[in-house]
Scaffold this active site. Structure first.
Site, PDB file in Angstrom:
ATOM      1  N   GLU A 202       9.575 -12.627   0.183  1.00 50.51           N
ATOM      2  CA  GLU A 202       8.577 -12.022   1.043  1.00 50.51           C
ATOM      3  C   GLU A 202       7.290 -12.825   1.010  1.00 50.51           C
ATOM      4  O   GLU A 202       7.051 -13.611   0.083  1.00 50.51           O
ATOM      5  CB  GLU A 202       8.311 -10.568   0.648  1.00 50.51           C
ATOM      6  CG  GLU A 202       7.707 -10.376  -0.714  1.00 50.51           C
ATOM      7  CD  GLU A 202       7.544  -8.893  -1.082  1.00 50.51           C
ATOM      8  OE1 GLU A 202       8.302  -8.064  -0.543  1.00 50.51           O
ATOM      9  OE2 GLU A 202       6.657  -8.587  -1.898  1.00 50.51           O
ATOM     10  N   ARG A 294      10.371   8.750 -10.724  1.00 42.86           N
ATOM     11  CA  ARG A 294      10.117   9.414 -12.003  1.00 42.86           C
ATOM     12  C   ARG A 294       8.637   9.774 -12.079  1.00 42.86           C
ATOM     13  O   ARG A 294       7.860   9.439 -11.183  1.00 42.86           O
ATOM     14  CB  ARG A 294      10.456   8.464 -13.159  1.00 42.86           C
ATOM     15  CG  ARG A 294       9.727   7.113 -13.036  1.00 42.86           C
ATOM     16  CD  ARG A 294       9.897   6.231 -14.242  1.00 42.86           C
ATOM     17  NE  ARG A 294       9.462   4.873 -14.000  1.00 42.86           N
ATOM     18  CZ  ARG A 294       8.206   4.456 -13.992  1.00 42.86           C
ATOM     19  NH1 ARG A 294       7.227   5.334 -14.189  1.00 42.86           N
ATOM     20  NH2 ARG A 294       7.903   3.196 -13.776  1.00 42.86           N
TER      21      ARG A 294
END
Length: 499
Positions: A202, A294
């Site tokens: 990227e 999480r």
């Protein structure tokens, strides 16, 4: 709805204690697991029951999913809270728990798997038109093809491990000449660290802000965001200081990033507490980075500005209850900061400095919270992350939160090891941080070990000369009276160094 009566925390240290405290307030009995190295740990003493699950290494204890499930069955445990790290984002463990009839307090195994792959996550959120950094849409292993794509994207580019995190399997490539070697290194690192050599490419954003959005989703399809956390003060791609809210987000940008974060959660039918991470460039353009499935280390700053207990919300969601609020009910109140107090030496490239806590005295007072798992006289184990505590402050605004943090750092007494307290004090007094004009390059741009040296005090040479003369004359030193020997301002860090 299924009421949780007994909860096992599949973790250790401060996060295990933090989860257990909320569980106790909710009338839920707790079970601790521990390694041989943690036999005397505070979370073991706090829990209603505790079971040793193996040797000191994580692989011998906290990562033994089957053993943990067996403990749950033996003790009649209803639910597992994984904390963060260890098995918290392990889809196989979540599936193992679910198949055993135990509630896994977190998202579904499918959501963990989907968001655990950066490439799969990008593909999943693409249909929501969420901004993403230009680059490859799938894993690539062909060096020549990858080199061609890199040239089309434009250097500098970033090679990243698809299954990675914490900076492993990540390489910045400045030009085509060094591309091949850097890609091979990234693939090798990713294979070693994650067992998966998949990488993608990227565009490299040189000096971004790292801003994340907390989300909550229930089993009834409701998803909300709890605003942002600024996480740009980092070392080795890992956060050291976080705050909420960010100093640079406008209300409009906050709402847009929040909307995108909710859509990311929708893309994987997310349930529980999760975090959507973004990069923000100098023009306030933002790009989706990844989703952490999480509870985050830095969740306390969100709790402080929203008044919510995120662990309690996780438990209620896991029991099947709908969220007790809508997006329009949520508002930012005040400002919060978190300093991760690591057993690391900032003057020595933040290398771990394991040892005994000879002195350990927590700061106190209004607006100060300390989440830790240690007490004076305990050793910092060599087997785990060297974080000692999370020091959190809250004020009516950013300036007050910073002032409280500086006071708390001064009051925090730790000797026997080096810590990141001195670094935190340096950052919070730096003009770039105070003004809000900083990014993930803060350490690279501003920090040097010399910055932590205590200031030269007038009269210190005179004191040293007198003491040296006394020693030469074999005399016992008396009290040396000088203009600068009064009990004046000496930083806690300096006192600790001298003790």
């Amino acid at each position: 709805m299924r009421k949780i009566k007994k909860l096992l925390v599949a973790n250790r240290g401060e996060i295990a204690l933090r989860v257990m405290r909320t569980a106790k307030e909710m009338g839920i009995r707790t079970v601790a697991i521990y390694s041989e190295a943690d036999r005397n740990a505070l979370h073991v003493r706090f829990a209603d029951e505790a079971v040793c699950v193996g040797g000191p290494k994580s692989s011998e204890s906290y990562l033994r999913g089957e053993v943990i499930i067996d403990v749950c069955k033996e003790l009649g445990v209803d639910a597992i809270h994984p904390g963060y790290g260890f098995l918290s984002e392990n889809a196989a463990f979540a599936r193992m728990a679910t198949e055993a009839g135990i509630i896994f307090i977190g998202p579904s195994p499918a959501a963990i798997e989907l968001m655990g792959s950066k490439l799969a996550a990008k593909a999943a959120v693409a249909r929501y038109n969420i901004p993403m950094v230009p680059g490859t849409e799938e894993a690539i292993t062909d060096v020549e093809a990858a080199k061609q794509i890199a040239q089309e994207v434009g250097f500098p580019i970033l090679i990243k491990a698809s299954a990675g995190g914490g900076g492993k399997g990540m390489r910045v490539v400045e030009n085509v000449e060094s591309f091949e070697q850097q890609m091979q290194t990234a693939v090798s690192e990713a294979t070693s660290a994650f067992g998966d050599g998949s990488v993608f490419i990227e565009k490299y954003i040189g000096s971004p802000r790292h801003i994340e959005i907390q989300v909550l989703g229930d089993t009834h399809g409701n998803i909300v965001h709890l605003f942002e956390r600024e996480c740009s003060i980092q070392r080795r791609h890992q956060k050291v200081i976080e705050e909420a809210p960010s100093a640079i987000l406008t209300p409009a940008l906050r709402a847009e990033m929040g909307r995108c974060a909710v859509n990311v959660a929708k893309a994987c039918a997310y349930v529980g507490a999760g975090t959507v991470e973004f990069l923000v460039d100098e023009n306030l353009n933002f790009y989706f980075l990844e989703m952490n499935t999480r509870l985050q280390v830095e969740h306390p700053v969100t709790e402080m500005i929203t008044g919510l207990d995120l662990v309690k919300e996780q438990i209620l969601i896991a029991e099947g209850l709908p969220l007790g609020f809508a997006q329009e009910d949520l508002h930012i109140n005040g400002h919060a900061l978190e300093l991760r107090v690591y057993a690391e030496d900032p003057a020595n490239n933040f290398l771990p400095d394991i040892g005994r806590l000879e002195t350990y005295k927590r700061p106190q007072g209004p607006g100060i919270r300390v989440d830790d798992g240690f007490e004076q006289g305990m050793d910092i184990p060599i087997y785990y992350d060297p974080m000692i505590a999370k020091l959190v402050t809250f004020g009516k605004d950013r300036a007050e939160a910073i002032a409280k943090m500086l006071r708390a750092i001064e009051e925090y007494q730790i000797t026997g090891i080096e810590t990141t307290l001195s670094f935190g004090s340096y950052v919070l007094q730096h003009e770039a941080f105070v003004s809000g004009n900083f990014d993930t390059k803060f350490i690279e741009r501003y920090f040097t070990p010399e910055a932590l040296q205590p200031p030269f005090e007038e009269g210190s040479q005179e004191i040293a000369a007198v003491l040296a003369a006394m020693l030469l004359n074999d005399r016992k030193p008396a009290v040396v009276e000088t203009a600068s020997s009064a009990p004046a301002a000496t930083s806690n860090w300096r006192r600790n160094r001298l003790n």
